[in-house]
Design a protein around this motif. Sequence first.
Motif, PDB file in Angstrom:
ATOM      1  N   LYS A  11      -6.984  -2.795  -2.652  1.00  0.00           N
ATOM      2  CA  LYS A  11      -7.599  -1.482  -2.519  1.00  0.00           C
ATOM      3  C   LYS A  11      -6.674  -0.499  -1.836  1.00  0.00           C
TER       4      LYS A  11
ATOM      5  N   ASN B  72       0.830  -1.187   0.000  1.00  0.00           N
ATOM      6  CA  ASN B  72       0.000   0.000   0.000  1.00  0.00           C
ATOM      7  C   ASN B  72       0.875   1.252   0.000  1.00  0.00           C
TER       8      ASN B  72
ATOM      9  N   THR C 234      -4.203  -7.529  -7.199  1.00  0.00           N
ATOM     10  CA  THR C 234      -4.531  -6.137  -6.950  1.00  0.00           C
ATOM     11  C   THR C 234      -5.104  -5.983  -5.548  1.00  0.00           C
TER      12      THR C 234
ATOM     13  N   ILE D 172      -5.969   4.928  -5.003  1.00  0.00           N
ATOM     14  CA  ILE D 172      -7.249   4.287  -5.299  1.00  0.00           C
ATOM     15  C   ILE D 172      -7.112   2.760  -5.219  1.00  0.00           C
ATOM     16  N   HIS D 173      -6.260   2.226  -6.058  1.00  0.00           N
ATOM     17  CA  HIS D 173      -5.968   0.791  -6.106  1.00  0.00           C
ATOM     18  C   HIS D 173      -4.514   0.610  -6.505  1.00  0.00           C
TER      19      HIS D 173
ATOM     20  N   TYR E   3     -14.637   2.287  -7.734  1.00  0.00           N
ATOM     21  CA  TYR E   3     -13.588   1.973  -8.714  1.00  0.00           C
ATOM     22  C   TYR E   3     -13.254   0.479  -8.676  1.00  0.00           C
ATOM     23  N   SER E   4     -12.890  -0.037  -9.821  1.00  0.00           N
ATOM     24  CA  SER E   4     -12.340  -1.389  -9.897  1.00  0.00           C
ATOM     25  C   SER E   4     -11.139  -1.354 -10.827  1.00  0.00           C
TER      26      SER E   4
ATOM     27  N   SER F 231     -11.125   3.567  -2.665  1.00  0.00           N
ATOM     28  CA  SER F 231     -11.417   2.591  -3.706  1.00  0.00           C
ATOM     29  C   SER F 231     -12.907   2.484  -4.057  1.00  0.00           C
TER      30      SER F 231
END
Lengths: 113, 113
Positions: free
Chosen positions: B57, A98, B55, B46-47, B64-65, B61
């Motif tokens: 978050k 992150n 992936t 965001i991601h 969004y994806s 997030s």
Amino acid sequence: DAKTTQPPSMDCAEGRAANLPCNHSTISGNEYVYWYRQIHSQGPQYIIHGLKNNETNEMASLIITEDRKSSTLILPHATLRDTAVYYCIVRVGGGGSNYKLTFGKGTLLTVNP
Amino acid sequence: DAGITQSPRHKVTETGTPVTLRCHQTENHRYMYWYRQDPGHGLRLIHYSYGVKDTDKGEVSDGYSVSRSKTEDFLLTLESATSSQTSVYFCAITPGPTHSPLHFGNGTRLTVT
């Protein structure tokens, strides 16, 4: 991540050295100091980073005080294209998981002809 | 400059429509990130992706994806765009989990009307 404090703005004459200060008095032993800049409407641009030793690359020099509580980014011969907002960031490590990157308000450096 | 291309550079869309932003890199870096930048909020994650099909978050997030089917491409999808998603979106990459810095693309300016 440690908090940083930078002056909101600075001016520099073209061709002269620009010295941008940053205070990070709560920095931890494993936190690096990174400098980025952002020219209007462009993505942030990485400049330089360091842990405790002074660093130099083709863009700039980074001077970190012995107690690591402050640092100075030096642009040796500022040009008009160096006009940008400069961000000092302190964080542990680089990529990985992150990668929360906290950009504060930074310093608006204006290079004048 | 790092080999990062974001597309489109500008997009205007209507509320409720799906939108996909693309980030393409030529550096073969493992880690890729999507940020948004808004006045008063700085950069917010965001991601992110730590490998193909891996992936996770970030801090903002919701709505969004993302997908990463190839090392070089990282897609950000707004399933049903809202006006609060009007922003400048930046993709960033970094090679590894050390103290390596992020390198950013030049951004996508998205306006949701």
